[in-house]
Design a protein around this motif. Structure first.
Motif, mmCIF file in Angstrom:
data_model
loop_
_atom_site.group_PDB
_atom_site.id
_atom_site.type_symbol
_atom_site.label_atom_id
_atom_site.label_comp_id
_atom_site.label_asym_id
_atom_site.label_seq_id
_atom_site.Cartn_x
_atom_site.Cartn_y
_atom_site.Cartn_z
ATOM 1 N N MET A 190 123.697 0.204 22.291
ATOM 2 C CA MET A 190 123.794 -0.847 21.145
ATOM 3 C C MET A 190 121.438 -1.856 21.181
ATOM 4 N N LEU A 191 121.082 -1.937 19.922
ATOM 5 C CA LEU A 191 119.973 -1.897 20.192
ATOM 6 C C LEU A 191 119.875 -3.817 20.859
ATOM 7 N N ASP A 192 118.867 -3.274 21.813
ATOM 8 C CA ASP A 192 119.055 -4.899 22.968
ATOM 9 C C ASP A 192 117.073 -5.674 22.040
ATOM 10 N N LEU A 193 116.471 -4.777 21.566
ATOM 11 C CA LEU A 193 115.188 -4.989 21.277
ATOM 12 C C LEU A 193 114.517 -4.126 20.697
ATOM 13 N N SER A 194 114.551 -4.065 19.049
ATOM 14 C CA SER A 194 112.857 -3.338 18.256
ATOM 15 C C SER A 194 111.877 -4.024 17.640
ATOM 16 N N SER A 195 111.009 -3.526 18.364
ATOM 17 C CA SER A 195 109.890 -4.620 18.408
ATOM 18 C C SER A 195 108.576 -3.916 18.012
ATOM 19 N N PRO A 196 107.706 -4.076 16.724
ATOM 20 C CA PRO A 196 106.157 -3.691 16.998
ATOM 21 C C PRO A 196 105.182 -4.282 18.229
ATOM 22 N N ARG A 197 104.277 -3.437 18.727
ATOM 23 C CA ARG A 197 103.057 -3.993 19.746
ATOM 24 C C ARG A 197 103.194 -5.330 19.696
ATOM 25 N N ALA A 198 102.390 -5.945 18.547
ATOM 26 C CA ALA A 198 101.471 -6.525 18.067
ATOM 27 C C ALA A 198 103.251 -8.003 18.863
ATOM 28 N N GLU A 199 104.143 -7.619 18.582
ATOM 29 C CA GLU A 199 104.736 -9.233 18.738
ATOM 30 C C GLU A 199 105.159 -9.056 20.063
ATOM 31 N N LEU A 200 105.087 -8.345 21.435
ATOM 32 C CA LEU A 200 105.466 -7.839 22.247
ATOM 33 C C LEU A 200 104.391 -8.348 23.721
#
Ligand code: ATP
Ligand code: MG
Lengths: 281, 342
Positions: A229-239
């Motif tokens: 399952m997806l645990d995280l899906s995030s653009p670079r800016a938010e990470l």
């Protein structure tokens, strides 16, 4: 740059995709979009479902649930050949190249250039050698001899040959399954450099890795899978890299593990040590 | 530049080493050695007539070795190749005789049968993904049984019926088994066919798409598939090529001797494989040439006749093949490790 328009429309779009093998849910409700000129990193532990996901993307497996669109149309490729024709090229860690074949033959394998009418149709050897050499030069790798077997190149060079090949044959999406897994620091750097070169050439890159440091060096978007399952899906800016490492290692689980290790560490080793000394005496 | 090799390393792969690591070079040295040996010990071996006999013996092994070596480069074996030759010859003879057909029609039906056997071998190998060793071993045993049983049932004897007085025999014999004279020496036409097939196979291997696919299918089938090479078709095609060659040699046997013994052919498959391996083809595929296999066949042809000319016990032929094979595989191993070393 025109990429702003392209970037808004994903080349690949998976929505709530699932896949089971018998009663094992290898993937559940995974959504993912891949855009041109972006590197999408897929991270996850062993068995998280990364390979299953890319096999669905590259057309080797059919998903059980959800939808998968390529350039807005439902994907119905059933072989690597079909997928290549749709512009999806996959570079596998081990099965990218044929070790005993010369570099230029590998480069054009499956897409050979020919000249002449049918019964006399033959390989355009001169053109193939020249183009392979040019394309590799363009990527900045200097193969000493275009005739040498690919097996005599280093691991990093081999990956780069495979990447250059995918770019030359008009791939729109490039999938790399753990390209840096078996490589040393320097060689990994080479491969990472060409990943960003592929992105700059306007390809959508899917980069599968275990290593958050490698991912963070080139990634624009990060996806972490956990138990399908997806645990995280995030653009670079938010990470930040720390966030990524933390997530990747299982966050809270890691903290617990740290504590546990600290507690057992000293006394247990001491006991082993004592026992050994007694044996020796 | 990190991805390039440094110049000091590049020069290491010298021209000399590239020559030495060619698949056929070891076998060429071997061929010269074997020739020198028999030239020294066997007086009759030095005559021109003997050369023609040697070439003939080599050609019947060599034509099959063309198909077998291509298949081996493609990563597979065919243990049914030896009895397949006899199956084809028996079928052509019996079809023509029993149905009172022109022998060319019989030959045509036999060709269908041989290609069919090749197809079946290939289809089962790619579908089941079992080692071709097992599939073609089964085929070998089945054909061996069928050759004997069907021949006995149809003709009541152990050989195919004589067909030399039937329509088309003369023209078929011209194509498959005639002789021509060069410099006063009569040479079997199969020698020319052999050279033609080797040249064709070499061209296909080195200068066509299919050749690229054959090397890739044997070298790394999964990688080849991943870049869109039709590996299964390639392999099935290779098995059918062996079928075609088996038919050709079968027709030669039939039109040379007029009748064929149903129990023959057993063990020949290993001679063909030996020729390919002595010629530098890798047992596991991905490496080798048709010219190498031809040199391998030449070595075996020289050995076969040389043992006779030298007045040795003919049984030593098998020993000789065994020894040559052993030397060849050890040499191949050495060459391969050299080729892989950076
Ligand atoms: N063909 C299959 N048949 C049955 N189960 C499978 C199959 N392929 C994968 N699985 C299962 O699906 C789960 C996900 O496997 P997958 O290979 O996608 O993991 P991964 O993230 O690539 O792991 P790794 O990092 O070790 O490569 C695992 O539990 C695996 O056992
Ligand atoms: Mg995996």
């Amino acid at each position: 740059m025109t990429t702003t328009i392209e970037a808004s429309a994903p080349i690949l779009e998976l929505t709530d995709v699932g896949k089971s093998f018998g009663n094992i849910h290898a993937l559940r409700d995974v959504s993912l979009s891949v855009r041109a000129g972006e590197v999408t990193c897929i991270l996850g532990d062993n068995g998280a479902g990364k390979s299953t996901l890319i096999k669905i993307i590259s057309g080797l497996y059919k998903h059980d649930t959800g939808t998968y669109h390529v350039a807005g149309k439902p994907m119905n490729c059933s072989s690597p050949r079909d997928a290549l024709d749709c512009g999806i090229a996959t570079v596998y860690q081990d099965l990218a190249l044929v070790p005993l074949l010369p570099v230029w033959r590998n480069f054009f394998l499956g897409s050979e250039l020919t000249i002449g009418p049918w019964p006399f149709r033959r390989l355009d050897v001169a053109a193939m050698r020249r183009i392979a050499d040019e394309e590799l030069q363009k990527m900045g790798i200097h193969v000493p001899d275009i005739d040498q077997p690919v097996g005599t190149l280093s691991g990093g060079q081999r990956q780069v040959v495979a990447i250059a090949r995918a770019i030359h044959f008009g791939a729109k999406v490039l999938i790399l399954d753990e390209p840096t897994a078996a490589l040393g620091v320097k060689q990994s750097g080479v491969v990472l450099k060409y990943i960003s070169a592929a992105r700059d050439a306007g390809l959508g890159v899917i980069f599968i890795t275990h290593n958050p440091h490698h991912a963070y060096l080139v990634g624009d978007h990060f996806v972490i899978l956990r138990q399908g399952m997806l645990d995280l899906s995030s653009p670079r800016a938010e990470l930040t890299l720390d966030d990524l490492t933390h997530h990747m290692a299982g966050g809270a689980e890691l903290e617990a593990l740290k504590h546990e290790l600290q507690r057992i560490d000293v006394p247990d080793l001491g006991a082993v040590h004592d026992a050994q000394e007694k044996e020796n005496a | 530049m990190t991805a390039g090799g440094d110049p000091a390393r590049i020069t290491k792969r010298s021209l000399g080493r590239r020559f030495v690591t060619r698949p056929e070079v070891g076998s060429l040295v071997g061929a010269i050695a074997v020739f020198a040996l028999f030239f020294a010990v066997a007086m009759p071996f030095r005559e021109l007539d003997s050369l023609s006999t040697v070439l003939y013996a080599s050609s019947t092994i060599g034509i099959m070795a063309v198909g077998v070596s291509l298949l081996m480069i493609g990563g597979e074996f065919d243990l049914s190749a030896g009895v397949g030759v006899i199956t084809s010859a028996l079928a052509a003879g019996m079809f023509a005789y029993e149905l009172s057909l022109n022998v060319w029609v019989g030959a045509g039906l036999a060709l269908m049968l041989s290609l069919g056997i090749g197809f079946l071998n290939g289809y089962m190998v790619v579908k089941t993904k079992l080692p071709s060793f097992l599939i073609t071993l089964s085929m070998f045993l089945m054909l061996q049984g069928l050759n004997l049983a069907v021949t006995r049932t149809v003709t009541g004897s152990v050989a195919s019926p004589p067909i030399s007085d039937m329509d088309g025999f003369a023209s078929a014999q011209k194509v498959f088994s005639s002789t021509f004279t060069v410099g006063g020496v009569s040479v079997q036409l199969t020698v020319l066919w052999w050279i033609l097939f080797v040249a064709l196979a070499t061209w296909v291997l080195l200068r066509t798409k299919v050749g690229n696919w054959i090397y890739a299918a044997g070298g790394n089938a999964d990688a080849a598939r991943a870049v869109g090479v039709p590996v299964n078709y390639t392999k099935i095609g290779l098995f059918m090529t062996v079928g075609f060659m088996a038919w050709f040699v079968g027709m030669h046997n039939l039109f040379r001797f007029n009748t064929v013994q149903s129990g023959e052919g057993v063990g020949q498959e290993l001679i063909y494989i030996a020729a390919a391996v002595i010629g530098g083809c890798a047992l596991m595929g991905g490496w080798g040439t048709a010219i190498g296999a031809a040199i391998g066949a030449l070595i075996l042809g020289m050995a076969q006749q040389g043992v006779v000319y030298a007045g040795w016990n003919p049984d030593l032929f098998m020993f000789f093949i065994g020894a040559t094979l052993l030397i060849a595989v050890v040499l191949n191993l050495w060459v391969r490790t050299r080729a892989h070393r950076r």
